[in-house]
Design an enzyme around this catalytic site. Structure first.
Site, mmCIF file in Angstrom:
data_model
loop_
_atom_site.group_PDB
_atom_site.id
_atom_site.type_symbol
_atom_site.label_atom_id
_atom_site.label_comp_id
_atom_site.label_asym_id
_atom_site.label_seq_id
_atom_site.Cartn_x
_atom_site.Cartn_y
_atom_site.Cartn_z
ATOM 1 N N CYS A 1 18.801 78.676 2.579
ATOM 2 C CA CYS A 1 20.336 78.529 2.275
ATOM 3 C C CYS A 1 21.286 78.768 3.512
ATOM 4 O O CYS A 1 22.120 79.695 3.562
ATOM 5 C CB CYS A 1 20.870 79.152 1.286
ATOM 6 S SG CYS A 1 19.780 78.842 -0.521
ATOM 7 N N GLU A 13 19.555 73.262 9.623
ATOM 8 C CA GLU A 13 18.368 73.893 9.300
ATOM 9 C C GLU A 13 17.285 72.743 8.228
ATOM 10 O O GLU A 13 18.090 72.059 7.672
ATOM 11 C CB GLU A 13 18.397 75.105 8.165
ATOM 12 C CG GLU A 13 19.042 76.368 9.022
ATOM 13 C CD GLU A 13 19.423 77.373 8.208
ATOM 14 O OE1 GLU A 13 18.686 77.838 7.150
ATOM 15 O OE2 GLU A 13 20.355 78.079 8.592
HETATM 16 N N1 SAH Z 1 25.223 70.798 -2.130
HETATM 17 C C1 SAH Z 1 24.190 70.610 -2.756
HETATM 18 C C2 SAH Z 1 22.751 70.804 -2.189
HETATM 19 C C3 SAH Z 1 22.549 72.246 -1.315
HETATM 20 S S1 SAH Z 1 22.274 73.764 -1.944
HETATM 21 C C4 SAH Z 1 23.976 71.431 -4.153
HETATM 22 O O1 SAH Z 1 24.937 72.010 -4.278
HETATM 23 O O2 SAH Z 1 23.233 71.377 -5.050
HETATM 24 C C5 SAH Z 1 20.971 73.746 -2.761
HETATM 25 C C6 SAH Z 1 20.710 74.592 -3.989
HETATM 26 O O3 SAH Z 1 20.689 76.205 -3.630
HETATM 27 C C7 SAH Z 1 22.090 74.462 -4.870
HETATM 28 O O4 SAH Z 1 21.573 74.536 -6.253
HETATM 29 C C8 SAH Z 1 22.819 75.535 -4.544
HETATM 30 O O5 SAH Z 1 23.901 75.835 -5.529
HETATM 31 C C9 SAH Z 1 21.934 76.774 -4.339
HETATM 32 N N2 SAH Z 1 22.381 77.839 -3.621
HETATM 33 C C10 SAH Z 1 23.021 78.013 -2.616
HETATM 34 N N3 SAH Z 1 23.293 79.256 -2.307
HETATM 35 C C11 SAH Z 1 22.412 79.970 -3.133
HETATM 36 C C12 SAH Z 1 22.148 81.203 -2.980
HETATM 37 N N4 SAH Z 1 22.629 82.237 -1.999
HETATM 38 N N5 SAH Z 1 21.281 81.847 -3.775
HETATM 39 C C13 SAH Z 1 20.672 80.838 -4.666
HETATM 40 N N6 SAH Z 1 20.948 79.859 -4.789
HETATM 41 C C14 SAH Z 1 21.731 79.054 -3.927
#
Ligand code: SAH
Length: 356
Positions: free
Chosen positions: A344, A96
């Protein structure tokens, strides 16, 4: 060597110098790379380049993959114009990519892996594990394809889609170099952010490159016990190693770090959590000097499989106020594309479910 589809490299993965070397060794003149590289980065395949001889185009297309990820689905938000793309890769995998329109410019959020092996409990992207890394060209291809499909300018790039960029370090690095190349799409490092779950080794290696990009660290908890419970990566690199790496980043690049903190109802969002978070950040990073500390607050997005809920609006505001009172700048992430489920990794999962 006869290249099979599987071992073929993506043309978009090569730096300008690498492409030039390939072309020179195939007997092409030196100027050929300067013709081909910019057009590749505008989304043309060699065959479509009118100033490139057919035999050169045939050589490239036989030996390498050209072309862009294919748009399987595109959703546009009627509320804020956010566009979400589900892209199909050559081997049938899907990722995505999101185009977000802000007043200060358009931002593309790219994926770095198919799935993820980091195991954060709140995240949809990690549910099926990591399938494979994306090549540098597949990461760049998302930006180029979005630009081509939307007709919009791309001003900023964030590596915040599916995957952990620092778990795919070499390809992330090659992508960052290429996206910044003035002969290609030429996005300044100051307009690029890389988000990590806290891969301390990767943070140090990236710091050594001294790119003036923004680092985002997904913190989500203020103690090792709590963080390890929701982010398994913390068992490998605990808060103390993570902040060591953050200080190294600060020293090497002089650039600020932005911290992400997801609020999960009943878990990490009362005032005491905010106070403990502020204390942690100030102790670890400020060291007496006025180093700006910024926390991006994200009320957790609902993911069917996790059952986690965001807190109410009042709790979110109180959390921010408490951080601000303690000298930490806090902003609440605006949810974009609420009508298209833009967050996400959920589109890829929904689609996989539909297909079997
Ligand atoms: N792996 C990297 C980048 C991808 S996720 C990281 O962990 O930073 C991008 C952001 O979205 C990260 O801060 C992650 O913790 C957050 N994230 C993932 N799932 C989420 C959810 N269900 N609700 C809110 N934030 C989420």
């Amino acid at each position: 060597m006869i290249e099979t589809e599987k071992t073929k490299k993506d043309l978009l993965s090569f730096s300008f110098d690498e492409l030039e070397k390939i072309l020179l060794s195939a007997g092409e003149p030196r100027y050929r790379a300067a013709q081909i590289f910019p057009q590749l980065h505008r989304g043309l395949s060699p065959r479509e380049m009118t100033n490139v001889p057919a035999k050169t185009a045939a050589f490239l297309e036989e030996n390498f993959n050209s072309g862009l990820p294919e748009t399987v689905r595109k959703l546009s938000s009627r509320i804020d114009g956010t566009q979400k793309y589900l892209f199909g890769l050559r081997d049938g995998n899907r990722v995505e990519t999101v185009l977000m329109k802000y007043r200060h410019g358009n931002t593309v959020c790219v994926s770095s892996q198919v799935g993820c092996r980091m195991g954060c409990v709140f995240c949809a992207s990690t549910i099926g594990g990591r399938v494979r890394d994306l090549s540098a060209g597949e990461i760049l291809g998302q930006v180029i394809a979005v630009r081509k499909e939307s007709g919009e300018r791309v001003d900023n790039i964030v590596m915040m889609g599916i995957g952990e960029p620092l778990d795919n370090f070499d390809n992330t690095l090659a992508f960052l170099r290429n996206v910044n190349d003035s002969r290609g799409i030429n996005i300044g490092f100051r307009h690029v952010s890389v988000s990590t779950c806290g891969h301390a080794d990767g943070i140090r290696r990236l710091a050594d490159e001294k790119f003036p990009i923004t680092l985002s660290v997904s913190l989500h908890a203020h103690s090792d016990a709590e963080r390890s419970a929701i982010m398994p990566v913390n068992k490998r690199w605990g808060l103390s190693e993570l902040f060591d790496a953050c200080r190294y980043w600060k020293e090497k690049t002089g650039r600020r770090i932005s911290f992400e903190y997801t609020l999960i109802k009943g878990k990490n969002c009362d005032r005491r959590d905010a106070a403990a978070l502020a204390a942690l950040l100030v102790t670890e990073l400020r060291d007496g000097e006025p180093y700006p500390i910024h926390v991006n607050i994200i009320p957790v997005n609902r993911v069917k499989e996790t059952g986690l809920e965001p807190p109410d609006r009042k709790t979110v505001m109180e959390f921010c106020d408490e951080l601000e009172r303690r000298g930490v700048r806090a902003t609440v992430r605006r949810t974009l594309g609420p009508d298209i489920n833009a967050s996400c990794g959920q589109l890829r999962r929904a689609e996989a479910g539909e297909n079997g």
